[in-house]
Design an enzyme around this catalytic site. Structure first.
Site, PDB file in Angstrom:
ATOM      1  N   CYS A 141       0.812  -1.224   0.000  1.00 11.01           N
ATOM      2  CA  CYS A 141       0.000   0.000   0.000  1.00 11.01           C
ATOM      3  C   CYS A 141       0.845   1.273   0.000  1.00 11.01           C
ATOM      4  O   CYS A 141       0.324   2.357  -0.256  1.00 11.01           O
ATOM      5  CB  CYS A 141      -0.945  -0.007   1.190  1.00 11.01           C
ATOM      6  SG  CYS A 141      -2.047  -1.417   1.139  1.00 11.01           S
TER       7      CYS A 141
ATOM      8  N   HIS B  95      -3.527   7.014   2.318  1.00 10.31           N
ATOM      9  CA  HIS B  95      -3.897   5.676   1.848  1.00 10.31           C
ATOM     10  C   HIS B  95      -5.275   5.334   2.423  1.00 10.31           C
ATOM     11  O   HIS B  95      -5.561   5.630   3.583  1.00 10.31           O
ATOM     12  CB  HIS B  95      -2.847   4.670   2.314  1.00 10.31           C
ATOM     13  CG  HIS B  95      -3.234   3.253   2.064  1.00 10.31           C
ATOM     14  ND1 HIS B  95      -3.630   2.810   0.824  1.00 10.31           N
ATOM     15  CD2 HIS B  95      -3.320   2.175   2.901  1.00 10.31           C
ATOM     16  CE1 HIS B  95      -3.934   1.528   0.904  1.00 10.31           C
ATOM     17  NE2 HIS B  95      -3.757   1.120   2.146  1.00 10.31           N
TER      18      HIS B  95
ATOM     19  N   ASN C 136     -10.216  -0.351  -0.480  1.00 10.62           N
ATOM     20  CA  ASN C 136      -8.755  -0.277  -0.455  1.00 10.62           C
ATOM     21  C   ASN C 136      -8.207  -0.843  -1.770  1.00 10.62           C
ATOM     22  O   ASN C 136      -8.248  -2.056  -1.986  1.00 10.62           O
ATOM     23  CB  ASN C 136      -8.237  -1.076   0.748  1.00 10.62           C
ATOM     24  CG  ASN C 136      -6.728  -1.026   0.882  1.00 10.62           C
ATOM     25  OD1 ASN C 136      -6.017  -0.547  -0.005  1.00 10.62           O
ATOM     26  ND2 ASN C 136      -6.225  -1.534   1.993  1.00 10.62           N
TER      27      ASN C 136
HETATM   28  O1  UT7 Z   1      -3.876  -1.424   3.537  1.00 12.01           O
HETATM   29  C1  UT7 Z   1      -2.935  -2.241   4.146  1.00 12.01           C
HETATM   30  C2  UT7 Z   1      -2.936  -2.106   5.605  1.00 12.01           C
HETATM   31  N1  UT7 Z   1      -4.165  -2.619   6.145  1.00 12.01           N
HETATM   32  C3  UT7 Z   1      -4.818  -1.940   7.066  1.00 12.01           C
HETATM   33  O2  UT7 Z   1      -4.439  -0.854   7.413  1.00 12.01           O
HETATM   34  C4  UT7 Z   1      -6.018  -2.600   7.701  1.00 12.01           C
HETATM   35  C5  UT7 Z   1      -5.921  -2.543   9.195  1.00 12.01           C
HETATM   36  N2  UT7 Z   1      -6.978  -3.253   9.871  1.00 12.01           N
HETATM   37  C6  UT7 Z   1      -8.272  -2.858   9.872  1.00 12.01           C
HETATM   38  O3  UT7 Z   1      -8.628  -1.933   9.180  1.00 12.01           O
HETATM   39  C7  UT7 Z   1      -9.232  -3.535  10.809  1.00 12.01           C
HETATM   40  O4  UT7 Z   1      -8.510  -4.349  11.699  1.00 12.01           O
HETATM   41  C8  UT7 Z   1     -10.319  -4.398  10.083  1.00 12.01           C
HETATM   42  C9  UT7 Z   1     -11.282  -3.510   9.331  1.00 12.01           C
HETATM   43  C10 UT7 Z   1      -9.668  -5.373   9.134  1.00 12.01           C
HETATM   44  C11 UT7 Z   1     -11.118  -5.177  11.124  1.00 12.01           C
HETATM   45  O5  UT7 Z   1     -11.704  -4.268  12.064  1.00 12.01           O
HETATM   46  P1  UT7 Z   1     -11.525  -4.478  13.627  1.00 12.01           P
HETATM   47  O6  UT7 Z   1     -12.251  -3.401  14.285  1.00 12.01           O
HETATM   48  O7  UT7 Z   1     -10.053  -4.620  13.918  1.00 12.01           O
HETATM   49  O8  UT7 Z   1     -12.289  -5.834  13.853  1.00 12.01           O
HETATM   50  P2  UT7 Z   1     -11.741  -7.202  14.480  1.00 12.01           P
HETATM   51  O9  UT7 Z   1     -10.846  -7.906  13.520  1.00 12.01           O
HETATM   52  O10 UT7 Z   1     -11.238  -6.933  15.858  1.00 12.01           O
HETATM   53  O11 UT7 Z   1     -13.078  -8.013  14.614  1.00 12.01           O
HETATM   54  C12 UT7 Z   1     -14.130  -7.615  15.532  1.00 12.01           C
HETATM   55  C13 UT7 Z   1     -15.272  -8.602  15.400  1.00 12.01           C
HETATM   56  C14 UT7 Z   1     -14.842 -10.063  15.505  1.00 12.01           C
HETATM   57  O12 UT7 Z   1     -15.869 -10.757  16.152  1.00 12.01           O
HETATM   58  P3  UT7 Z   1     -15.756 -11.120  17.721  1.00 12.01           P
HETATM   59  O13 UT7 Z   1     -14.502 -11.946  17.861  1.00 12.01           O
HETATM   60  O14 UT7 Z   1     -15.658  -9.796  18.426  1.00 12.01           O
HETATM   61  O15 UT7 Z   1     -17.010 -11.853  17.996  1.00 12.01           O
HETATM   62  C15 UT7 Z   1     -14.779 -10.499  14.074  1.00 12.01           C
HETATM   63  O16 UT7 Z   1     -14.974 -11.887  13.924  1.00 12.01           O
HETATM   64  O17 UT7 Z   1     -15.898  -8.451  14.118  1.00 12.01           O
HETATM   65  C16 UT7 Z   1     -15.936  -9.738  13.475  1.00 12.01           C
HETATM   66  N3  UT7 Z   1     -15.807  -9.528  12.027  1.00 12.01           N
HETATM   67  C17 UT7 Z   1     -16.857  -9.235  11.255  1.00 12.01           C
HETATM   68  N4  UT7 Z   1     -18.163  -9.085  11.508  1.00 12.01           N
HETATM   69  C18 UT7 Z   1     -18.971  -8.776  10.476  1.00 12.01           C
HETATM   70  C19 UT7 Z   1     -14.683  -9.544  11.280  1.00 12.01           C
HETATM   71  N5  UT7 Z   1     -14.992  -9.278  10.001  1.00 12.01           N
HETATM   72  C20 UT7 Z   1     -16.321  -9.081   9.962  1.00 12.01           C
HETATM   73  C21 UT7 Z   1     -17.215  -8.759   8.909  1.00 12.01           C
HETATM   74  N6  UT7 Z   1     -18.522  -8.597   9.222  1.00 12.01           N
HETATM   75  N7  UT7 Z   1     -16.801  -8.579   7.636  1.00 12.01           N
END
Ligand code: UT7
Length: 335
Positions: free
Chosen positions: A115, A256, A286
């Site tokens: 990225c 980004h 993204n």
């Molecule tokens: O561009 C390259 C660099 N990349 C980035 O900068 C991305 C960085 N990361 C992020 O933007 C975020 O971590 C994400 C958007 C990928 C995820 O968001 P988050 O707030 O960190 O969510 P999480 O991974 O902590 O997941 C929270 C909950 C989990 O459920 P439990 O364990 O709390 O029950 C996940 O299983 O949300 C769940 N979850 C979803 N729920 C509905 C994960 N993906 C989804 C989904 N829809 N698509």
């Protein structure tokens, strides 16, 4: 008088097909509310046509840019393509783009920095121009992320889209404009959080790697999020500080587009209100190396000569950085 490298034209391309949050609700266990709240994304563009690849989007972006600047493909000296989704492992996608557009006098290469690829490539191109060696260098940021996204993995498939953006970089003797400073960083220890497991020399493609779905982008979202917030905000703040600038001196942050929350954290740290931040994540998601040039493409007509822009990125590798640019032309005059 030192030569300054200036962005003098912008081109872009996004495929017509839209993949909305409602579409994704039918494919994986997710919902529009979660995606919008956690990421800011509503839809992305997907390159669906068979036989089309990253180079086709890159070529379209470059062709638009050449038309706007009234240049022939034969005028291009060098073309750098930032991508993590090359058409093939080799040859470089830059070579394929040059062939497709008829840039017969150009040499080129691919920049692999995920990225942050566009930022790294712009900084490299600026040095080529500053050296006095080249007059017309093109930087393309292009990714067909749909080629490496597992559409059964809700943690990644909601994030990514396809697209390409391109800029032309030319020399100027006007020292008040151009690419003024860059602060770039890499940390290979971050590879465990964001990578593709197979298909490289470490783990060549095999039936086992295909069955184990190891040719898709893998991301451990939370650690990447934490590193991204700190990394992007830190370099952006440091870049301002070492150039004696504050948020008041900056007209536009061009971040980004990985997550609206990361963008907001960077803007806050720089003391910039939302109105000064280019945000198009809601419509493209993204697009990896294409996010920053696609922002420039969307905002070009609002840019004025003398505007101070900060590009900021964070990506797999880890790679991250920020670049300060004083815009070289009134966008309304473009195209
Ligand atoms: O561009 C390259 C660099 N990349 C980035 O900068 C991305 C960085 N990361 C992020 O933007 C975020 O971590 C994400 C958007 C990928 C995820 O968001 P988050 O707030 O960190 O969510 P999480 O991974 O902590 O997941 C929270 C909950 C989990 O459920 P439990 O364990 O709390 O029950 C996940 O299983 O949300 C769940 N979850 C979803 N729920 C509905 C994960 N993906 C989804 C989904 N829809 N698509």
């Amino acid at each position: 008088m030192p030569t300054r490298a200036c962005i003098t034209a912008v081109g872009g391309y996004v495929p017509e097909t839209r993949l909305t949050n409602a579409d994704l609700e039918k494919m994986v266990d997710t919902n529009d509310e979660w995606i919008k709240t956690r990421t800011g994304i509503s839809e992305r563009r997907i390159l669906r046509e068979p036989g089309k690849a990253t180079s086709d989007m890159g070529a379209k972006a470059v062709e638009e840019l050449l038309k706007k600047r009234n240049l022939s493909p034969l005028d291009i000296d060098c073309l750098i393509c930032a991508t993590v989704t090359p058409d093939m492992v080799f040859p470089a996608t830059a070579n394929i783009i040059c062939d497709k557009i008829g840039a017969k006098n150009a040499w080129g290469f691919d920049q692999a920095a995920a990225c942050s690829g566009f930022l790294f490539a712009v900084t490299t191109a600026a040095m080529f121009i500053e050296s006095g060696r080249y007059k017309n260098v093109i930087v393309v940021g292009a990714d067909k992320m749909s080629a490496i996204v597992d559409y059964s993995d809700r943690a990644t498939c909601i994030l990514f889209g396809d697209g390409a953006g391109a800029v032309l970089i030319e020399p100027s003797t006007d020292n008040s404009i151009g690419i003024k400073d860059s602060l770039l960083r890499t940390d290979g220890s971050g590879k465990e959080y964001l990578h593709m497991k197979a298909g490289g020399s470490l783990k060549p493609a095999s039936i086992d790697t295909v069955l184990a779905k190891e040719h898709y982008a893998f991301q451990d979202g939370q650690p990447v999020f934490k590193f991204a917030v700190k990394g992007m905000a830190d370099v952006s703040a440091e870049l301002l500080e070492r150039n004696g600038l504050t948020g008041d001196d900056i007209q536009w942050l061009v971040p980004h587009q990985a997550n609206l929350r990361i963008i907001d954290a960077t803007a806050n740290r720089m003391g910039l209100p939302r109105e000064k931040v280019m945000i198009n994540i809601q419509k493209y998601g993204n697009t990896t190396a294409a996010t920053i040039p696609l922002c420039l493409w969307d905002w070009e007509h609002q840019l004025k000569k003398g505007d101070n822009l900060v590009f900021a990125a964070f990506g797999g590798g880890f790679t991250w950085g920020a670049t300060w640019i004083t815009w070289a032309y009134d966008g309304k005059q473009a195209g």
